[in-house]
Design an enzyme around this catalytic site. Structure first.
Site, short mmCIF file in Angstrom:
data_model
loop_
_atom_site.label_atom_id
_atom_site.label_comp_id
_atom_site.label_asym_id
_atom_site.label_seq_id
_atom_site.Cartn_x
_atom_site.Cartn_y
_atom_site.Cartn_z
N GLY A 212 -2.97 1.56 -1.12
CA GLY A 212 -1.77 1.97 -1.84
C GLY A 212 -1.49 3.45 -1.79
O GLY A 212 -0.33 3.87 -1.77
N ASN A 213 -2.56 4.28 -1.76
CA ASN A 213 -2.36 5.73 -1.72
C ASN A 213 -1.70 6.18 -0.42
O ASN A 213 -1.14 7.27 -0.35
CB ASN A 213 -3.69 6.45 -1.89
CG ASN A 213 -4.65 6.18 -0.75
OD1 ASN A 213 -4.93 5.03 -0.43
ND2 ASN A 213 -5.17 7.22 -0.13
N LYS B 30 -5.51 -10.67 -8.91
CA LYS B 30 -4.94 -9.64 -8.05
C LYS B 30 -3.94 -8.77 -8.81
O LYS B 30 -2.90 -9.25 -9.27
CB LYS B 30 -4.23 -10.28 -6.86
CG LYS B 30 -3.64 -9.28 -5.87
CD LYS B 30 -4.72 -8.43 -5.24
CE LYS B 30 -4.13 -7.44 -4.23
NZ LYS B 30 -5.17 -6.55 -3.70
N LYS C 265 -5.14 -7.77 0.72
CA LYS C 265 -4.83 -7.20 2.04
C LYS C 265 -6.09 -6.89 2.84
O LYS C 265 -6.08 -6.94 4.07
CB LYS C 265 -3.93 -5.98 1.90
CG LYS C 265 -4.57 -4.69 1.42
CD LYS C 265 -4.94 -3.76 2.55
CE LYS C 265 -5.46 -2.42 2.07
NZ LYS C 265 -6.31 -2.35 0.92
N LYS D 219 -12.84 -4.71 -0.77
CA LYS D 219 -12.99 -3.91 0.45
C LYS D 219 -14.39 -4.07 1.03
O LYS D 219 -14.56 -4.25 2.24
CB LYS D 219 -12.71 -2.43 0.13
CG LYS D 219 -11.27 -2.15 -0.27
CD LYS D 219 -11.10 -0.71 -0.70
CE LYS D 219 -9.64 -0.38 -1.00
NZ LYS D 219 -9.05 -1.26 -2.03
#
Length: 312
Positions: A10-11, A128, A212, A274
């Site tokens: 997102g960053n 999520k 994602k 992740k």
């Protein structure tokens, strides 16, 4: 030529503390694509995936303000809208950046569907995060008025959560592979892909957001990538994150990563998926490497000088 699937966090798509406008997002994406262009300039074959949590959350909020004249779109359509919007911004910014460098490589976005299991337990246990951060008072009000599932998100505030089923199959993978093999930079499985289920031989959209990082891992496996590069807001993954005894990790094995998960070092709403995606990719085939690093260190991370590398 080494093939890398880059999963943008997102960053890399929006700036914290700035207005959540399309113009502001595009400015952030322009900065992001400079780093991606560096990878491409070094000769790596790059495929790009990205998240959509904040964006799809805002689109859903906009739709909830709809009326009889402008009816609300279903959640899967909102996901498709976010995928198209973000993909458009990335492909435009990256194409412009490559052209400045004299690189005429094609850049293309594929609106991507990803099949999930309609019986996935995630539909009964939403996890999520999507949309903006709320205060505890705002979160309680939304629970009461909207019936949202809302949880505290890694010490950063409260966010709405939706189902996050496991990706099973990327519907458009053959198209993606054809474009990648032709030399194009492809942006795909945006936001984890549009979640669909199969019923009587047909595809049908469902209300969910596929993680994602897990979708990126599936993409990397299907494309037989050499490296899965997961870009996030921190330089490396850490043990005891944000505690006085924090330890940053450089190179770790799959076995070590699994051990750290069991010890509870990674938050479920942020770093855990992740690391899980990195583990899955690293153990899927001998020689594959997963890297978790910050955006501004992405080239150095691929060269083994930054980030956390996970391998067998």
């Amino acid at each position: 030529m080494e093939k890398i699937v880059v999963a943008l966090g997102g960053n890399a798509l929006q700036a914290s503390g700035k207005p959540a406008t399309a113009e502001a997002q595009l400015e952030v994406v322009k900065d992001t694509t400079r780093y991606i262009a560096d990878l491409i300039g070094e000769g790596y074959k790059v495929v790009i995936a990205h998240g959509n949590g904040p964006q799809v959350g805002r689109i859903v909020l906009q739709n909830e303000a709809a009326n009889d004249i402008t009816p609300a779109m279903p959640f899967d359509v909102c996901g498709a809208m976010s995928q198209g919007m973000i993909g458009y911004h990335i492909q435009q910014a990256l194409k412009n950046e490559l052209q400045k460098r004299g690189n005429k490589k094609a850049v293309s976005t594929i609106v991507t569907q990803v099949v999930v299991d309609k019986e996935d337990s995630a539909f009964k246990n939403p996890t999520k995060p999507i949309g903006p951060f709320y205060t505890e008072e705002e979160a309680n009000l939304l629970k009461k008025e909207k019936g949202y599932d809302i949880v505290e998100d890694a010490g950063r505030g409260f966010r709405r959560v939706v189902a996050s089923p496991i990706p099973k199959r990327i519907v458009e993978i053959d198209t993606v592979e054809t474009l990648v093999d032709s030399g194009a930079v492809v942006i795909t499985v945006g936001g984890g892909g549009i979640p669909v289920i199969e019923e009587n031989g047909e595809l049908k959209g469902v209300a969910a957001v596929i993680d994602k990082d897990l979708a990126s891992e599936k993409l990397a496996e299907d494309l037989d990538a050499d490296t899965l590069l997961i870009l996030t807001a921190v330089d490396k993954i850490s043990l005891n994150f944000r505690k006085p005894n924090q330890v940053d990790l450089d190179d770790i094995t799959v076995a070590e990563a699994k051990k750290y998960i069991e010890e509870g070092h990674f938050a479920s709403g942020s770093m855990l998926p992740k690391v899980e995606a990195a583990i899955k990719f690293a153990e899927s085939k001998k020689g594959r490497v997963a890297i978790i690093a910050s955006l501004d260190n992405c080239l150095e991370a691929v060269k083994g000088k930054q980030g956390t590398r996970i391998s067998m």
